[in-house]
Design a protein around this motif. Structure first.
Motif, PDB file in Angstrom:
ATOM      1  N   VAL A   1       0.845  -1.204   0.000  1.00 37.33           N
ATOM      2  CA  VAL A   1       0.000   0.000   0.000  1.00 37.33           C
ATOM      3  C   VAL A   1       0.881   1.256   0.000  1.00 37.33           C
ATOM      4  O   VAL A   1       0.626   2.200  -0.746  1.00 37.33           O
ATOM      5  N   GLY A   2       1.923   1.254   0.812  1.00 31.64           N
ATOM      6  CA  GLY A   2       2.824   2.412   0.865  1.00 31.64           C
ATOM      7  C   GLY A   2       3.477   2.697  -0.472  1.00 31.64           C
ATOM      8  O   GLY A   2       3.572   3.852  -0.899  1.00 31.64           O
ATOM      9  N   ARG A   3       3.900   1.664  -1.170  1.00 31.20           N
ATOM     10  CA  ARG A   3       4.552   1.864  -2.472  1.00 31.20           C
ATOM     11  C   ARG A   3       3.555   2.322  -3.525  1.00 31.20           C
ATOM     12  O   ARG A   3       3.895   3.116  -4.396  1.00 31.20           O
ATOM     13  N   ARG A   4       2.317   1.822  -3.471  1.00 31.09           N
ATOM     14  CA  ARG A   4       1.311   2.300  -4.430  1.00 31.09           C
ATOM     15  C   ARG A   4       1.002   3.774  -4.170  1.00 31.09           C
ATOM     16  O   ARG A   4       0.822   4.548  -5.091  1.00 31.09           O
ATOM     17  N   PHE A   5       0.936   4.145  -2.885  1.00 34.34           N
ATOM     18  CA  PHE A   5       0.684   5.545  -2.544  1.00 34.34           C
ATOM     19  C   PHE A   5       1.812   6.429  -3.062  1.00 34.34           C
ATOM     20  O   PHE A   5       1.576   7.485  -3.637  1.00 34.34           O
ATOM     21  N   LEU A   6       3.050   5.983  -2.874  1.00 35.83           N
ATOM     22  CA  LEU A   6       4.203   6.737  -3.360  1.00 35.83           C
ATOM     23  C   LEU A   6       4.160   6.864  -4.869  1.00 35.83           C
ATOM     24  O   LEU A   6       4.401   7.935  -5.422  1.00 35.83           O
ATOM     25  N   LEU A   7       3.828   5.788  -5.549  1.00 34.19           N
ATOM     26  CA  LEU A   7       3.735   5.808  -7.007  1.00 34.19           C
ATOM     27  C   LEU A   7       2.654   6.781  -7.473  1.00 34.19           C
ATOM     28  O   LEU A   7       2.893   7.618  -8.342  1.00 34.19           O
ATOM     29  N   LEU A   8       1.477   6.700  -6.868  1.00 31.32           N
ATOM     30  CA  LEU A   8       0.389   7.615  -7.245  1.00 31.32           C
ATOM     31  C   LEU A   8       0.736   9.056  -6.921  1.00 31.32           C
ATOM     32  O   LEU A   8       0.422   9.964  -7.685  1.00 31.32           O
ATOM     33  N   SER A   9       1.398   9.280  -5.802  1.00 27.81           N
ATOM     34  CA  SER A   9       1.781  10.639  -5.421  1.00 27.81           C
ATOM     35  C   SER A   9       2.729  11.229  -6.449  1.00 27.81           C
ATOM     36  O   SER A   9       2.581  12.387  -6.836  1.00 27.81           O
ATOM     37  N   SER A  10       3.689  10.430  -6.916  1.00 30.97           N
ATOM     38  CA  SER A  10       4.649  10.961  -7.886  1.00 30.97           C
ATOM     39  C   SER A  10       3.968  11.260  -9.214  1.00 30.97           C
ATOM     40  O   SER A  10       4.322  12.205  -9.899  1.00 30.97           O
ATOM     41  N   ILE A  11       2.965  10.469  -9.579  1.00 35.22           N
ATOM     42  CA  ILE A  11       2.230  10.741 -10.818  1.00 35.22           C
ATOM     43  C   ILE A  11       1.377  11.993 -10.665  1.00 35.22           C
ATOM     44  O   ILE A  11       1.338  12.848 -11.542  1.00 35.22           O
ATOM     45  N   LEU A  12       0.715  12.126  -9.523  1.00 38.58           N
ATOM     46  CA  LEU A  12      -0.186  13.258  -9.325  1.00 38.58           C
ATOM     47  C   LEU A  12       0.551  14.574  -9.128  1.00 38.58           C
ATOM     48  O   LEU A  12       0.001  15.639  -9.377  1.00 38.58           O
TER      49      LEU A  12
END
Length: 86
Positions: free
Chosen positions: A59-70
């Motif tokens: 979950v933490g890595r998906r959040f980081l990935l989405l944050s970098s895209i957004l």
């Protein structure tokens, strides 16, 4: 199919992970079931590699990935409004 979004300049991330585990359920619960009935054991010689990740890390890595895209196109509201009306 998701890669077609890149034709419209939409960022796409292809995510490949190992088995997601957590003590509250999911795969761990399914793996423990045979052991509870006394029939669990290793596969073959037990030397096979198993890729896994904890649910919290996943979950933490998906959040980081989405944050970098957004965070690619940040704008304050005033700038955004000017951009869309011009």
């Amino acid at each position: 199919m998701a890669l077609k979004a890149t034709d419209y300049n939409v960022p796409v991330a292809i995510v490949r992970t190992g088995v997601v585990i957590h003590p509250e359920g999911g795969m761990v619960a399914k793996l423990l079931l045979p052991f509870k009935f006394g029939v669990g054991g290793q596969l073959a010689d037990g030397q096979q590699i198993m890729s896994w990740i904890s649910r919290d890390d996943w979950v933490g890595r998906r959040f980081l990935l989405l944050s970098s895209i957004l965070l690619v196109n940040l704008a304050i509201n005033k700038e955004f409004q000017i951009t869309i009306i011009s």
